[in-house]
Design a protein around this motif. Sequence first.
Motif, PDB file in Angstrom:
ATOM      1  N   UNK A  60      10.836 -12.441   0.184  1.00  0.00           N
ATOM      2  CA  UNK A  60      10.797 -12.456   1.650  1.00  0.00           C
ATOM      3  C   UNK A  60      10.735 -11.063   2.256  1.00  0.00           C
ATOM      4  N   UNK A  61      11.534 -10.150   1.724  1.00  0.00           N
ATOM      5  CA  UNK A  61      11.482  -8.801   2.313  1.00  0.00           C
ATOM      6  C   UNK A  61      10.231  -8.053   1.856  1.00  0.00           C
ATOM      7  N   UNK A  62       9.758  -8.351   0.656  1.00  0.00           N
ATOM      8  CA  UNK A  62       8.569  -7.632   0.166  1.00  0.00           C
ATOM      9  C   UNK A  62       7.350  -7.946   1.038  1.00  0.00           C
ATOM     10  N   UNK A  63       7.153  -9.232   1.389  1.00  0.00           N
ATOM     11  CA  UNK A  63       5.963  -9.562   2.191  1.00  0.00           C
ATOM     12  C   UNK A  63       6.046  -8.970   3.596  1.00  0.00           C
ATOM     13  N   UNK A  64       7.246  -8.628   4.031  1.00  0.00           N
ATOM     14  CA  UNK A  64       7.362  -8.001   5.356  1.00  0.00           C
ATOM     15  C   UNK A  64       7.151  -6.479   5.317  1.00  0.00           C
ATOM     16  N   UNK A  65       7.050  -5.907   4.119  1.00  0.00           N
ATOM     17  CA  UNK A  65       6.781  -4.462   4.002  1.00  0.00           C
ATOM     18  C   UNK A  65       5.356  -4.186   4.494  1.00  0.00           C
ATOM     19  N   UNK A  66       5.044  -2.958   4.932  1.00  0.00           N
ATOM     20  CA  UNK A  66       3.727  -2.665   5.532  1.00  0.00           C
ATOM     21  C   UNK A  66       2.539  -3.141   4.679  1.00  0.00           C
ATOM     22  N   UNK A  67       2.603  -2.932   3.373  1.00  0.00           N
ATOM     23  CA  UNK A  67       1.489  -3.366   2.529  1.00  0.00           C
ATOM     24  C   UNK A  67       1.925  -4.421   1.517  1.00  0.00           C
ATOM     25  N   UNK A  68       2.966  -5.169   1.851  1.00  0.00           N
ATOM     26  CA  UNK A  68       3.431  -6.219   0.954  1.00  0.00           C
ATOM     27  C   UNK A  68       3.738  -5.683  -0.429  1.00  0.00           C
ATOM     28  N   UNK A  69       3.233  -6.379  -1.440  1.00  0.00           N
ATOM     29  CA  UNK A  69       3.506  -5.993  -2.829  1.00  0.00           C
ATOM     30  C   UNK A  69       2.890  -4.643  -3.203  1.00  0.00           C
ATOM     31  N   UNK A  70       1.903  -4.188  -2.402  1.00  0.00           N
ATOM     32  CA  UNK A  70       1.254  -2.923  -2.723  1.00  0.00           C
ATOM     33  C   UNK A  70       1.907  -1.731  -2.029  1.00  0.00           C
ATOM     34  N   UNK A  71       3.023  -1.977  -1.320  1.00  0.00           N
ATOM     35  CA  UNK A  71       3.702  -0.872  -0.644  1.00  0.00           C
ATOM     36  C   UNK A  71       4.272   0.095  -1.679  1.00  0.00           C
ATOM     37  N   UNK A  72       4.071   1.385  -1.409  1.00  0.00           N
ATOM     38  CA  UNK A  72       4.628   2.382  -2.315  1.00  0.00           C
ATOM     39  C   UNK A  72       6.136   2.496  -2.079  1.00  0.00           C
ATOM     40  N   UNK A  73       6.908   2.599  -3.148  1.00  0.00           N
ATOM     41  CA  UNK A  73       8.363   2.623  -2.983  1.00  0.00           C
ATOM     42  C   UNK A  73       8.910   4.024  -2.687  1.00  0.00           C
ATOM     43  N   UNK A  74       8.062   5.039  -2.786  1.00  0.00           N
ATOM     44  CA  UNK A  74       8.542   6.416  -2.572  1.00  0.00           C
ATOM     45  C   UNK A  74       9.288   6.901  -3.799  1.00  0.00           C
ATOM     46  N   UNK A  75       9.684   8.173  -3.785  1.00  0.00           N
ATOM     47  CA  UNK A  75      10.374   8.713  -4.957  1.00  0.00           C
ATOM     48  C   UNK A  75      11.695   7.990  -5.179  1.00  0.00           C
ATOM     49  N   UNK A  76      11.853   7.411  -6.353  1.00  0.00           N
ATOM     50  CA  UNK A  76      13.017   6.585  -6.680  1.00  0.00           C
ATOM     51  C   UNK A  76      13.396   5.626  -5.545  1.00  0.00           C
TER      52      UNK A  76
END
Length: 590
Positions: A463-479
């Motif tokens: 649920x939270x992943x699909x709300x991220x700007x690019x869903x599953x392809x969102x970059x998580x950033x350093x660590x």
Amino acid sequence: MFSRFITKHQRSLLGRLLSENFKSQAPWYGISILAMIVVAAMTSASAWIMRDIVNASVVSKDIDQVFMVAAGVAIIFAIKGIATYVQSVFLSKAGNNIIARTQSKLFKHVLKQGVAFHSKYPSSELLMRITNNAQAARAVIDLIVTSFVRDLLSLIGLVAVMIIQQPLLSLMAAVIGPCAIWGVRILTKKVRKIMEQELASLGMIIQNVQETATGIKVVKAFGLEPFMQQRMDKYVGDVETRSNSIARLEAASSPVMETLSGFAIAGVVAISGIWVLQQGNTPGELMSFITALLLAYEPAKRLARMRVSLESGIIGVRMMYELLDHPVDLAEDVDATDLPDGPGEVRFTNVDFSYTSGHKLFNGLNISFPAGKTTALIGASGGGKSTIINLIMRLYDPEGGSISIDGADIRKAKFKSLRSRMAYVGQDTFLFSGSVKYNIGLGREGASDDEIIAAAKAANAHDFIVRLPNGYDTSVGENGANLSGGQKQRITVARAMLRNADILILDEATSALDSESEALIQQALTRLTRGKTTIIIAHRLSTVSSADNIIVMEEGRVVQQGTQTELLSTEGAFRRLYELQLLPAAQSLS
Ligand SMILES: Nc1ncnc2c1ncn2[C@@H]1O[C@H](COP(=O)(O)OP(=O)(O)O)[C@@H](O)[C@H]1O
Ligand SMILES: [Mg+2]
């Protein structure tokens, strides 16, 4: 001659460096060396042809001969130019390949090492060794090849020209050369010491930048900027001072050489004037000799200074081999096999273990984790709970006794087979730079997108992943800098879900989270642990209340075990912990 310049240890380092790298690059070095031979020959030819230039225009005054000689000069320099190009292109090609191969090799070796190795070498030092030392390896080989092929051959060719044109004068020049070399030797000793200190300071600079970047929140919160800056200024200043000392020493070889050479050339010119007048030599021969003498100066200087330049490179090579030769403390058994298929029962039999010699953490520890059941480890921190997990994952080996999975000693198992049987979720979530999908997918090689999404759903992360700007392809950033603690943890739970291993290890997986995130993760973990051999460490007793067996540890010993109901019915460590944690909450509610 070479052996007098360097110590025995350095010679063996160089021998090893050349034998390990030269062969793989033989074609490129071959072409480059051929080109160097041409360069050396053309350099000598350009000195030789001076005789004809002078004699044609001054002595014979024959215009056809002058044109011939001019054409010869043009050809010599054209060939020298092309050969120089070929030489440096192929030398770089071989060198760049050596850097690439060396860096891969170093990294591979570092990956093989156990956890103990990484506490010895901080990441900043590994960084420097892998980047800097590979460059040093290349620089040393380049130096040896150019010095011993191009410079030495040029020198030999030019000396030959000198001897043929003016044998007696050559004798004079031969006396002065060795004096200059002796002067340079004194300098090299000093360079060696300073160079080592400089590399150490360089490591400190990297470490400081790294710590500041990783700990930026602490740096800001505690106002540590001036302190970090001060540390940086000190390290940077150290490197600056040392670089200056090295530059001074390296440059000091120049005045020594220049002065001696000046005397030699002046002497030769004075004597040769008399010579030409008395012996009736042609001015062309004399001119050719002087040209050869002047041309010989540069390669001779480089050869004499080679020792100084080599010194700094060799230190890098030595550090490189130090790392490469560091024994792998936790190696796979030579005849390691796959673990047998089984339900996943883990057993400790009389295990002795200590991190530091002298202080024994486990002394004859016996514990079993029954297949398909959930076993909880609890107790005050420092009791050895995480160490039990380190041993099951074989990050360390016990000193005595054995650890087995379904009856097979894990020391006899292939690492791949051992690790494929387990999934781990720890307290310190770690995400790699890349997308959310990539981070979950690391759980199992070749997992499909559907499987990744299913794992994320089971981990309450979808649920939270699909709300991220690019869903599953969102970059998580350093660590995982772009995610909250609870979100990061749910991604690591999804990673473990995807692995579908039959032994699950959860070390304080929910300790750092707020109660809402904890509830979400707890739900996910209940799904994850169903029917699996689960080993769970938690300090909140509510997390472990439904475990099939609870083991209470104190100072490396099992002091109590049983179900919660059993443990509560007897006086002991568990009851004390329970009262400490749960009763105040219950009282404040009533
Ligand atoms: N990598 C390590 N090197 C040296 N000592 C360690 C290391 N890890 C843990 N220890 C020590 O071993 C003991 C047990 O630690 P640990 O297993 O982490 O306890 P727990 O997980 O129960 O809090 C502690 O005294 C700790 O200081
Ligand atoms: Mg722990």
